[in-house]
Design an enzyme around this catalytic site. Structure first.
Site, PDB file in Angstrom:
ATOM      1  N   ASP A   6     -37.222  27.746 -40.085  1.00  0.00           N
ATOM      2  CA  ASP A   6     -37.373  29.119 -39.622  1.00  0.00           C
ATOM      3  C   ASP A   6     -38.847  29.347 -39.303  1.00  0.00           C
ATOM      4  O   ASP A   6     -39.720  28.580 -39.696  1.00  0.00           O
ATOM      5  CB  ASP A   6     -36.832  30.126 -40.637  1.00  0.00           C
ATOM      6  CG  ASP A   6     -36.497  31.455 -39.957  1.00  0.00           C
ATOM      7  OD1 ASP A   6     -36.967  31.686 -38.826  1.00  0.00           O
ATOM      8  OD2 ASP A   6     -35.763  32.276 -40.547  1.00  0.00           O
TER       9      ASP A   6
HETATM   10  C1  BGC Z   1     -35.742  34.697 -38.017  1.00  0.00           C
HETATM   11  C2  BGC Z   1     -34.864  33.730 -37.260  1.00  0.00           C
HETATM   12  C3  BGC Z   1     -35.243  33.729 -35.811  1.00  0.00           C
HETATM   13  C4  BGC Z   1     -36.720  33.460 -35.665  1.00  0.00           C
HETATM   14  C5  BGC Z   1     -37.173  33.492 -34.237  1.00  0.00           C
HETATM   15  C6  BGC Z   1     -37.211  34.472 -37.742  1.00  0.00           C
HETATM   16  O1  BGC Z   1     -38.000  35.456 -38.335  1.00  0.00           O
HETATM   17  O2  BGC Z   1     -35.481  34.616 -39.396  1.00  0.00           O
HETATM   18  O3  BGC Z   1     -33.522  34.071 -37.404  1.00  0.00           O
HETATM   19  O4  BGC Z   1     -34.477  32.783 -35.110  1.00  0.00           O
HETATM   20  O5  BGC Z   1     -37.443  34.449 -36.373  1.00  0.00           O
HETATM   21  O6  BGC Z   1     -37.055  34.731 -33.659  1.00  0.00           O
END
Ligand code: BGC
Length: 691
Positions: free
Chosen positions: A260
């Site tokens: 993530d």
């Molecule tokens: C989220 C993810 C997401 C990523 C990119 C993160 O903060 O937890 O689900 O894909 O950001 O936007």
């Protein structure tokens, strides 16, 4: 609507490698592809390999609101490997002008994997047409507690249901590009997501928090994103147990793991040794530090090679052969997908209550409708975090209802801020429709809901409207459960509309006027109050997850929720009968088939979602009263009877034995419950024995 320029994603490698004509396969891997990935990786230098292992911002127009929406990982231009073009979503592609579908939680309420696959197809198409090749919007985290801020992004609370919906969207998206399922695992609190350590025993992990991820892996998902939180003391992106042993080991996942964004991994060596293949969204640990760790032997070169091979293999698998010339940008946010968004919302609406036939509002009889509430005239599409979609247009309930009312019915809209005036409007109308709910200010990425009820002002508005007009219909918007004990008895009808997408206003109007028959069912329990639930702690560093949540918890505690899991009414009625099982005794290798006759005994055509739950008697371990194991949707004309078939492989009835690390299917009696919801009284029962 301004369109972004094409970015040539690829096509380069296709001719060089003479790849087979159609590569949008959902098969997890094939030997030929493996060998090609291996050969290509072998040609890459150390520097090129390391370069592929981290993302960087950003490959598309910066006009897109919010961070992180467009990230790429370098390919290897010399070998024609295009790299990953990441795009986020869940209710659509996160680029300006894309179709905004209802939120995933709404789609979960459709219980319609075939429809969800079509949504996936449309999302995949729009992503590819706009230059992306990797869709990271498949969230299959369990909704453990309805205060979770990202409730709207997932499909519900039950592993079987989550698995079916997750597989459907992955399959659809992967006809066009890579899909990424997230966040592995136990990610269901937002405020503390960057530091919380979620503790649970292995059985809870295996039975409740992982099965739907495995379903996505079995369906060939290209990628998995690790969660921000820790699990049992280990950062998920550093977890050998999750990534190496379970995901890549036991489940045989051949795709790539990405972290993530930002804080998904916190150290270089544990992440690289656990099997986190790509650091997102940019290089913090997988640059200089990773090179050094390899050079001094703390990260074996084999780990780098494996990460690169996985990455290359998935890129080959989805490599656009004819590049994007077959993709028509006019379809992005266009009529066809807008019609799908409307159909999806029509099938996601859950009719929670309908007394005295308050709904539908019959044209011809109704002359005036008081449409009350700020949300009636607001675009309430959901969170503005990573799921943000900016559609070319969106229809509010006011616009949809005004269109559907035509010239015969007068719509008087008021926000309700002037309560007296709203009261008068409601009293004079033939019916009052209150549109209310929660918005992105109440829930979203990075924070959680403060409570489960509506704002007191909104509750008072509903009470006042119900007092002024007995035909009071409440349309609720939001991404999860809303408590409504203060006013539930007073409203004549209640529809849960979720975050309804860009065609939401039209779909809501279609249901209010009876142009469609609502058929959605709750993919989560709606409690009467938060007191009925286990605590929600979004501050502590350590949080313990017990085995029970959602309907399993309610069953176990003998609690009655406001609306049970799987519940939803219709403008017609259905009768269930003649439950039959294919066998009374069955072996562990068998599949039990339940059939049940469903008759439409009302006056309108409709779709009914039949659910099958299994319980057991005499297990050597503590078991839920019942678990959802199958569901099916049938379309029925008035008077028509159809037989729904529901299948359960016996191997799915096992429990995970912590001691031996094995799934155990016990030889004993199993109880089968079939019916319209998880409410015990509404279910037909039978039993069979596993021998
Ligand atoms: C989220 C993810 C997401 C990523 C990119 C993160 O903060 O937890 O689900 O894909 O950001 O936007």
């Amino acid at each position: 609507m301004k369109r972004r320029k094409f970015i040539a994603v690829s096509g380069l490698l296709a001719s060089a490698l003479a790849l087979p004509k159609r590569l949008f396969s959902s098969a997890p891997g094939d030997a030929g592809l493996d060998a090609k990935a291996r050969d290509l990786a072998a040609e890459m230098t150390f520097e090129e390999k390391i370069a592929m292992m981290a993302g960087k911002l950003s490959f598309l127009a910066p006009s897109i609101p919010g961070p992180y929406q467009a990230v790429e990982t370098p390919g290897c231009p010399r070998l024609g490997i295009p790299g990953i073009r990441f795009v986020d979503g869940s209710r659509g592609i996160r680029f300006e002008g894309s179709t905004c579908f209802p939120a995933a939680m709404a789609r979960g309420a459709s219980w319609d994997p075939a429809l969800e696959q079509r949504v996936g197809e449309a999302i995949g198409y729009e992503g590819r047409a706009q230059g992306a090749n990797f869709f990271a919007g498949v969230c299959v985290n369990v909704l453990r507690h309805p205060r979770w801020g990202r409730s709207q992004e997932t499909f519900g609370e039950d592993p079987h249901h989550l698995g079916r919906m997750g597989v459907a969207v992955v399959t659809g998206v992967q006809h066009h590009m890579m899909a990424c399922a997230k966040h592995l695992a136990g990610n269901s609190i937002d405020r503390s997501r960057h530091y919380v350590d979620v503790r649970m025993n292995e059985r809870t992990l295996r039975e409740i928090y992982l099965p739907h991820f495995q379903d996505c892996v079995n369906a060939g998902v290209a990628s998995i994103m690790s969660a921000y939180n820790s699990l049992n003391g280990e950062q998920c992106g550093h977890s050998k147990h999750l990534l190496k042993e379970i995901l890549k080991g036991e489940w045989g996942f051949l795709g790539l793991v990405i972290s993530d964004f930002g804080l998904g991994i916190k150290k270089t060596v544990p992440a690289a040794n656990a099997g986190c293949d790509v650091e997102m969204d940019r290089r913090r640990h997988y640059g200089f530090k990773l090179k050094l760790a390899v050079k001094n032997g703390r990260v074996p070169m084999e780990n780098i090679d494996d990460a690169v091979r996985r990455n290359v293999r998935e890129q080959l698998r989805f490599l656009p052969l004819e590049s994007r010339k077959d993709y028509d940008l006019a379809k992005v946010g266009g009529k066809e997908h807008a019609a799908l968004a409307r159909e999806v919302e029509q099938k996601s609406l859950v009719l929670l209550k309908n007394e005295n036939q308050a709904l539908p509002l019959e044209r011809g009889k109704i002359k005036t409708i008081a449409l009350i509430g700020e949300l009636a005239d607001t675009l309430n599409l959901g969170d503005t975090g990573s799921t943000w979609v900016t559609p070319p247009y969106a229809i509010t309930p006011l616009q949809g209802i005004t269109r559907a009312a035509g010239s015969e019915i007068k719509i008087i809209h008021q926000t309700g801020q002037d309560l007296e005036s709203a009261r008068q409007a409601a009293a004079q109308a033939d019916a009052v429709v209150v549109v209310t709910g929660i918005t992105r200010k109440d829930e979203g990425e990075g924070f959680d809901r403060k409570g489960l009820g509506l704002a007191p002002r909104e509750e008072e508005l509903i009470l006042a409207m119900a007092e002024a007009n007995a035909r009071c219909v409440v349309v609720l918007e939001g991404g999860g459960a809303i408590t409504m004990e203060r006013w539930r008895d007073r409203a004549a009808a209640i529809i849960m509309a979720w975050y309804p997408g860009m065609e939401g206003g039209n779909a809501i109007a279609d249901a209010l006027f009876g142009d469609i028959n609502p058929s959605g069912k709750l993919p989560i329990v709606f409690p009467k109050s938060e007191d009925q639930l286990y605590p929600f702690d979004n501050v502590s560093k350590l949080v313990e997850y017990g085995y029970y949540h959602g309907y399993r918890y309610f069953d176990r505690q003998g609690l009655e929720p406001a609306f049970p899991f799987g519940f939803g009414l219709s403008y017609t009625q259905y009768k269930y009968g003649n439950l039959k099982l294919s066998a009374k005794k069955i072996s562990k290798a068998g599949t039990i088939l339940a059939s049940v006759d469903i008759t439409n005994i009302g006056g309108r055509p409709g779709e009914e979602i039949a659910q099958l739950y299994v319980g057991c008697q005499g297990s050597r371990v503590d078991r839920p009263v019942k678990d959802l194991k199958a569901f099916a949707k049938v379309y029925l004309k008035p008077g028509e009877t159809k037989t729904a078939q529901l299948e359960v492989p016996v191997e799915k009835l096992g429990y995970y034995d912590d001691g031996s690390g094995k799934w155990m299917v016990e030889e004993m009696e199993y109880l089968v419950y079939v019916g319209p919801s998880s409410k015990k009284e509404s279910l037909l029962t039978d039993s069979f024995k596993v021998v």
